[in-house]
Design an enzyme around this catalytic site. Structure first.
Site, PDB file in Angstrom:
ATOM      1  N   GLY A   1    -121.693 -74.185 -63.888  1.00 38.98           N
ATOM      2  CA  GLY A   1    -121.673 -73.975 -62.441  1.00 38.98           C
ATOM      3  C   GLY A   1    -120.266 -74.072 -61.879  1.00 38.98           C
ATOM      4  O   GLY A   1    -119.290 -73.932 -62.605  1.00 38.98           O
TER       5      GLY A   1
ATOM      6  N   LEU B   1    -118.921 -71.868 -59.987  1.00 39.01           N
ATOM      7  CA  LEU B   1    -118.479 -70.566 -60.509  1.00 39.01           C
ATOM      8  C   LEU B   1    -117.294 -70.000 -59.731  1.00 39.01           C
ATOM      9  O   LEU B   1    -117.127 -70.274 -58.540  1.00 39.01           O
ATOM     10  CB  LEU B   1    -119.643 -69.576 -60.464  1.00 39.01           C
ATOM     11  CG  LEU B   1    -120.900 -69.990 -61.237  1.00 39.01           C
ATOM     12  CD1 LEU B   1    -121.917 -68.854 -61.212  1.00 39.01           C
ATOM     13  CD2 LEU B   1    -120.586 -70.386 -62.677  1.00 39.01           C
ATOM     14  N   HIS B   2    -116.513 -69.198 -60.415  1.00 32.18           N
ATOM     15  CA  HIS B   2    -115.379 -68.502 -59.806  1.00 32.18           C
ATOM     16  C   HIS B   2    -115.296 -67.113 -60.449  1.00 32.18           C
ATOM     17  O   HIS B   2    -116.146 -66.752 -61.292  1.00 32.18           O
ATOM     18  CB  HIS B   2    -114.082 -69.295 -59.995  1.00 32.18           C
ATOM     19  CG  HIS B   2    -113.859 -69.751 -61.408  1.00 32.18           C
ATOM     20  ND1 HIS B   2    -113.601 -68.888 -62.439  1.00 32.18           N
ATOM     21  CD2 HIS B   2    -113.886 -70.992 -61.961  1.00 32.18           C
ATOM     22  CE1 HIS B   2    -113.456 -69.566 -63.561  1.00 32.18           C
ATOM     23  NE2 HIS B   2    -113.637 -70.852 -63.301  1.00 32.18           N
TER      24      HIS B   2
ATOM     25  N   HIS C   1    -115.902 -66.660 -64.211  1.00 31.73           N
ATOM     26  CA  HIS C   1    -117.289 -66.608 -64.702  1.00 31.73           C
ATOM     27  C   HIS C   1    -117.892 -65.213 -64.449  1.00 31.73           C
ATOM     28  O   HIS C   1    -118.613 -64.690 -65.290  1.00 31.73           O
ATOM     29  CB  HIS C   1    -118.159 -67.642 -63.985  1.00 31.73           C
ATOM     30  CG  HIS C   1    -117.792 -69.064 -64.279  1.00 31.73           C
ATOM     31  ND1 HIS C   1    -117.122 -69.856 -63.375  1.00 31.73           N
ATOM     32  CD2 HIS C   1    -117.989 -69.825 -65.378  1.00 31.73           C
ATOM     33  CE1 HIS C   1    -116.949 -71.052 -63.904  1.00 31.73           C
ATOM     34  NE2 HIS C   1    -117.449 -71.071 -65.112  1.00 31.73           N
TER      35      HIS C   1
ATOM     36  N   GLN D   1    -121.183 -83.716 -73.003  1.00 37.69           N
ATOM     37  CA  GLN D   1    -119.846 -83.279 -73.378  1.00 37.69           C
ATOM     38  C   GLN D   1    -118.749 -83.930 -72.547  1.00 37.69           C
ATOM     39  O   GLN D   1    -117.574 -83.586 -72.671  1.00 37.69           O
ATOM     40  CB  GLN D   1    -119.744 -81.754 -73.336  1.00 37.69           C
ATOM     41  CG  GLN D   1    -119.774 -81.117 -71.958  1.00 37.69           C
ATOM     42  CD  GLN D   1    -119.880 -79.610 -72.058  1.00 37.69           C
ATOM     43  OE1 GLN D   1    -120.918 -79.054 -72.369  1.00 37.69           O
ATOM     44  NE2 GLN D   1    -118.770 -78.917 -71.803  1.00 37.69           N
TER      45      GLN D   1
ATOM     46  N   GLY E   1    -115.691 -67.943 -72.344  1.00 38.66           N
ATOM     47  CA  GLY E   1    -114.335 -67.645 -71.883  1.00 38.66           C
ATOM     48  C   GLY E   1    -113.274 -67.988 -72.926  1.00 38.66           C
ATOM     49  O   GLY E   1    -113.353 -69.032 -73.570  1.00 38.66           O
TER      50      GLY E   1
ATOM     51  N   SER F   1    -110.275 -71.976 -63.119  1.00 39.63           N
ATOM     52  CA  SER F   1    -111.049 -73.062 -63.700  1.00 39.63           C
ATOM     53  C   SER F   1    -111.761 -73.797 -62.571  1.00 39.63           C
ATOM     54  O   SER F   1    -111.207 -73.943 -61.470  1.00 39.63           O
ATOM     55  CB  SER F   1    -110.103 -74.030 -64.421  1.00 39.63           C
ATOM     56  OG  SER F   1    -110.750 -75.261 -64.645  1.00 39.63           O
TER      57      SER F   1
ATOM     58  N   ARG G   1    -112.086 -76.785 -62.373  1.00 36.15           N
ATOM     59  CA  ARG G   1    -111.326 -78.016 -62.107  1.00 36.15           C
ATOM     60  C   ARG G   1    -110.182 -77.793 -61.117  1.00 36.15           C
ATOM     61  O   ARG G   1    -109.675 -78.749 -60.536  1.00 36.15           O
ATOM     62  CB  ARG G   1    -110.768 -78.589 -63.404  1.00 36.15           C
ATOM     63  CG  ARG G   1    -111.837 -79.204 -64.272  1.00 36.15           C
ATOM     64  CD  ARG G   1    -111.245 -80.075 -65.355  1.00 36.15           C
ATOM     65  NE  ARG G   1    -112.229 -81.004 -65.880  1.00 36.15           N
ATOM     66  CZ  ARG G   1    -113.139 -80.711 -66.786  1.00 36.15           C
ATOM     67  NH1 ARG G   1    -113.190 -79.488 -67.286  1.00 36.15           N
ATOM     68  NH2 ARG G   1    -114.013 -81.603 -67.194  1.00 36.15           N
TER      69      ARG G   1
HETATM   70  O1  PAF Z   1    -117.674 -73.783 -71.064  1.00 33.64           O
HETATM   71  C1  PAF Z   1    -118.580 -74.388 -70.450  1.00 33.64           C
HETATM   72  O2  PAF Z   1    -118.767 -74.209 -69.245  1.00 33.64           O
HETATM   73  C2  PAF Z   1    -119.446 -75.365 -71.215  1.00 33.64           C
HETATM   74  O3  PAF Z   1    -118.727 -76.057 -72.176  1.00 33.64           O
HETATM   75  C3  PAF Z   1    -120.703 -74.703 -71.819  1.00 33.64           C
HETATM   76  C4  PAF Z   1    -120.335 -73.662 -72.860  1.00 33.64           C
HETATM   77  C5  PAF Z   1    -121.531 -74.068 -70.721  1.00 33.64           C
HETATM   78  C6  PAF Z   1    -121.552 -75.773 -72.514  1.00 33.64           C
HETATM   79  O4  PAF Z   1    -121.938 -76.771 -71.641  1.00 33.64           O
END
Ligand code: PAF
Length: 280
Positions: free
Chosen positions: A28, A30-31, A34, A58, A144, A182, A184
């Site tokens: 999510g 998104l930009h 994506h 993660q 990406g 990104s 972030r």
């Molecule tokens: O690149 C991401 O946004 C994440 O690492 C992914 C591939 C959706 C897995 O959670």
């Protein structure tokens, strides 16, 4: 566009859709980057879906997980506009029910760089990507190039586990000043945002030196560090010139080319970026 929250419903929605089916997993926020992955999927497949799931497994830093931007309504609008047919957006308890305990260690390619800075990160990525691929069963999945090590880890895992999907890389999208798009970036202060293009300047310096014939990887790493040192807000975590498949650090760049990558902190925000030199 259909929004699906449950695994069982996702399977029901997917079952009657003919292959080829393209899939873009996301967390999510998104930009345009994506959306370019969705476009890439649509170039390859008549039907395309995406997922939105901020994967707790993660994030090795709990504060990073809490801070991660969440913009579901806006994300859904963007995916609808981009031509997605279905969006899978489960709750964490749907993906990780009580008792969940499996981990996937993809091996050496997951250990250096991001793997070293973020212990357990790629185990979490590998598990969620495997689950998403199992649930959605796409013929093509687009990731990406900005997350180059993630791409290398997923390619290795898909090959090793014979997962029936084609992994496709989508190019990195950049702002006008070169900063890689990104989720972030939204967390950067105004001062850090102004300083952040130094990351692209460091990578560009390496690209230029390579075009002039420089193949000494140590020298190229030094060149990157030198450019980054010009910006006091930039705190490098690593600079790397590595084999593009194994991610082993190189001494000299040979015919296989190199993945040039770096991670730099600006305040509390960590940015990563890369360029691929030589043949892809
Ligand atoms: O690149 C991401 O946004 C994440 O690492 C992914 C591939 C959706 C897995 O959670």
């Amino acid at each position: 566009m259909k929004l699906v929250r449950a695994i069982r419903e996702m399977r029901e929605v997917r079952a009657p859709l003919d292959a080829p089916f393209g899939f873009v997993p996301t967390m999510g926020a998104l930009h345009a980057g994506h959306l370019s992955l969705v476009r890439r999927a649509r170039d390859l497949c008549p039907r395309v879906g995406a997922s939105i799931f901020v994967n707790p497994a993660q994030f090795n830093d709990k504060r990073d997980l809490e801070r991660y931007p969440r913009t579901l309504e806006r994300d859904l609008e963007m995916l609808r506009g981009a031509g997605c047919e279905v969006v899978f957006a489960p709750e964490p308890s749907e993906i990780y029910p009580d008792g969940f305990s499996t981990s996937i260690d993809v091996g050496p390619v997951a250990r250096p760089l991001e793997g070293a800075m973020r212990p357990g990160h790629f185990n979490g990525v590998a598990v969620v990507v495997t689950k998403l691929l199992n649930i959605v069963r796409p013929t093509h999945a687009v990731f990406g190039q900005k997350d180059a090590q993630q791409l290398a880890v997923i390619r290795r895992m898909v090959r090793d586990l014979d997962l029936p999907v084609e992994i496709v890389a989508g190019p990195t999208m950049r702002e006008a000043d070169g900063l890689a798009m990104s989720s972030r970036n939204a967390l950067l202060t105004a001062e850090d945002r102004a300083a952040a293009p130094i990351v692209w300047q460091a990578l560009s310096a390496v690209g230029d030196a390579y075009s002039r014939g420089e193949r000494d990887a140590g020298l190229l790493r030094g060149l990157m560090s030198g450019v980054l040192s010009r910006e006091r807000r930039a705190l490098p975590e690593y600079v790397s010139v590595a084999d593009p498949v194994t991610l082993v650090e190189l001494e000299q760049i040979g015919p296989a080319g190199a993945l040039v990558s770096l991670a730099v902190k600006f305040g509390a925000v960590r940015l990563i970026d890369n360029v691929v030199l030589g043949p892809r």
